[in-house]
Scaffold this active site. Structure first.
Site, PDB file in Angstrom:
ATOM      1  N   ASP A 199      55.742  38.455  33.989  1.00  0.00           N
ATOM      2  CA  ASP A 199      54.770  37.617  34.691  1.00  0.00           C
ATOM      3  C   ASP A 199      53.371  38.179  34.435  1.00  0.00           C
ATOM      4  O   ASP A 199      52.595  38.396  35.372  1.00  0.00           O
ATOM      5  CB  ASP A 199      55.095  37.593  36.183  1.00  0.00           C
ATOM      6  N   ASN A 204      47.965  40.118  37.620  1.00  0.00           N
ATOM      7  CA  ASN A 204      48.828  41.297  37.615  1.00  0.00           C
ATOM      8  C   ASN A 204      48.305  42.404  36.709  1.00  0.00           C
ATOM      9  O   ASN A 204      49.063  43.283  36.287  1.00  0.00           O
ATOM     10  CB  ASN A 204      50.254  40.908  37.212  1.00  0.00           C
ATOM     11  N   ASP A 216      52.915  44.798  39.703  1.00  0.00           N
ATOM     12  CA  ASP A 216      53.868  43.774  40.143  1.00  0.00           C
ATOM     13  C   ASP A 216      54.888  43.423  39.052  1.00  0.00           C
ATOM     14  O   ASP A 216      54.795  42.381  38.396  1.00  0.00           O
ATOM     15  CB  ASP A 216      53.145  42.522  40.615  1.00  0.00           C
TER      16      ASP A 216
END
Length: 324
Positions: A199, A204, A216
């Site tokens: 992701d 992030n 994360d």
């Protein structure tokens, strides 16, 4: 019906943290996080921490521990990530009442600026270092990216939610069928699968100047390396994407070869993410945080826009800009 975090009160959060002999100097501050509950607090030594409460029934203990161990492995190899805190027994995944949680040192900073060539180079360098380590082993408890079956599952969740009217359902099914036909041409061989962040968008990545840290890893997954790269390439600058990519590639190749052969996967991966995002929203609607954060989902116009977006995406699948 109660939602998964209905009993996660401020008192419970404080008690969970204190159960680790860590003592907050004040009440933790909730950060923007929807899948899990993530809070920032300062301890009595003036050190800032993140406490993350995992959504019940989403990941197995083994999958969460694999995330933690992956982060520790990366940190040991000087890849800029934030590994979870471990107690004296080496435990990183903790339990209090019905919740599993972990502590992470707070990582301050801002997202990279994608119109800054030095930031792009630095991001490429970070991802190259990540993948040079992650390719050495495989995940055993975390999922593998399966685009075709993943889209079928997402489609079913959206249709079962009954958010769309009959006309929208028919249009949605037609465009999903078009996307599926494209994705069937892009099966990713096992040999191309590595442990990925999964992701890797700007939210992030945190840092200052040209020193960036990946945060994360909740969605870390077995996937092709390009999965961690394509979200850094802007869709609103089709003329400039090549210069963006050149900077990322140069930084990446400081550590390992850039996966040029995976460029054909960029638009299929974007399609997969677009479809999966809407399915995720409808699947989490019983959590009060979601109607509050995404009220437009209840508007019929959202689904018209989503279908049009997927139709436009089919055009990109036919003529991907990345191969021009």
């Amino acid at each position: 019906m109660s939602h998964p975090f209905s009993s996660l009160s401020p008192d419970l959060v404080m008690s969970a943290i204190e159960s680790l002999d860590v003592w907050p100097a004040g009440e933790p501050f909730a950060l923007n996080s929807y899948e899990n509950r993530v809070l920032l607090f300062r301890d009595d030594d003036a050190k800032n921490w993140i406490v993350k409460f995992y959504r019940p029934d989403r990941w197995s203990d083994g999958a969460i521990q694999e995330e933690h161990d992956f982060l520790q492995e990366l940190a040991n190899q000087q890849v800029p990530v934030v590994a979870p805190w471990r107690n004296q027994a080496g435990v990183s995944l903790h339990t209090f009442k019905a919740y599993r949680f972990a502590l992470f040192p707070h990582c301050p900073g801002q997202a990279p600026e994608l119109d800054n060539p030095s930031h792009l180079f630095a991001m490429g360098e970070v991802l190259g270092r990540l993948h040079s380590v992650s390719a050495k082993q495989t995940f055993q408890h975390r999922p593998r990216l399966e685009m075709v079956s993943g889209i079928l599952d997402a489609q079913q969740r959206v249709l079962d939610s009954q958010w769309m009217n009959r006309h929208q359902c028919r249009a949605y099914e037609r465009v999903i069928e078009k996307v599926q036909q494209h994705l069937k041409q892009h099966n990713v061989p096992d040999s191309s699968m590595i442990r990925c962040h999964g992701d890797c968008h700007l939210g992030n990545v945190l840092g200052r100047d040209e020193d960036f840290t990946l945060v994360d890893f909740d969605d870390c997954i077995m996937a092709p390396a390009i999965q961690d790269i394509w979200m850094l390439l802007p869709t609103d600058d089709p003329q400039g994407w090549r210069s963006y990519l050149n900077e990322i590639t140069e930084g990446y190749e400081e550590t390992c070869p850039f996966p040029c052969e995976q460029m054909t996967l960029i638009e299929p991966l974007r399609s997969y993410r677009l479809i999966g995002h809407s399915a995720w929203l409808v699947s989490r609607w019983d959590d009060p945080a979601f109607p509050q954060a995404f009220p437009w989902l209840a508007d019929s116009g959202y689904w018209d826009q989503h279908i049009r977006q997927l139709e436009q995406q089919c055009l990109q699948l036919d003529n991907p800009r990345w191969l021009a």
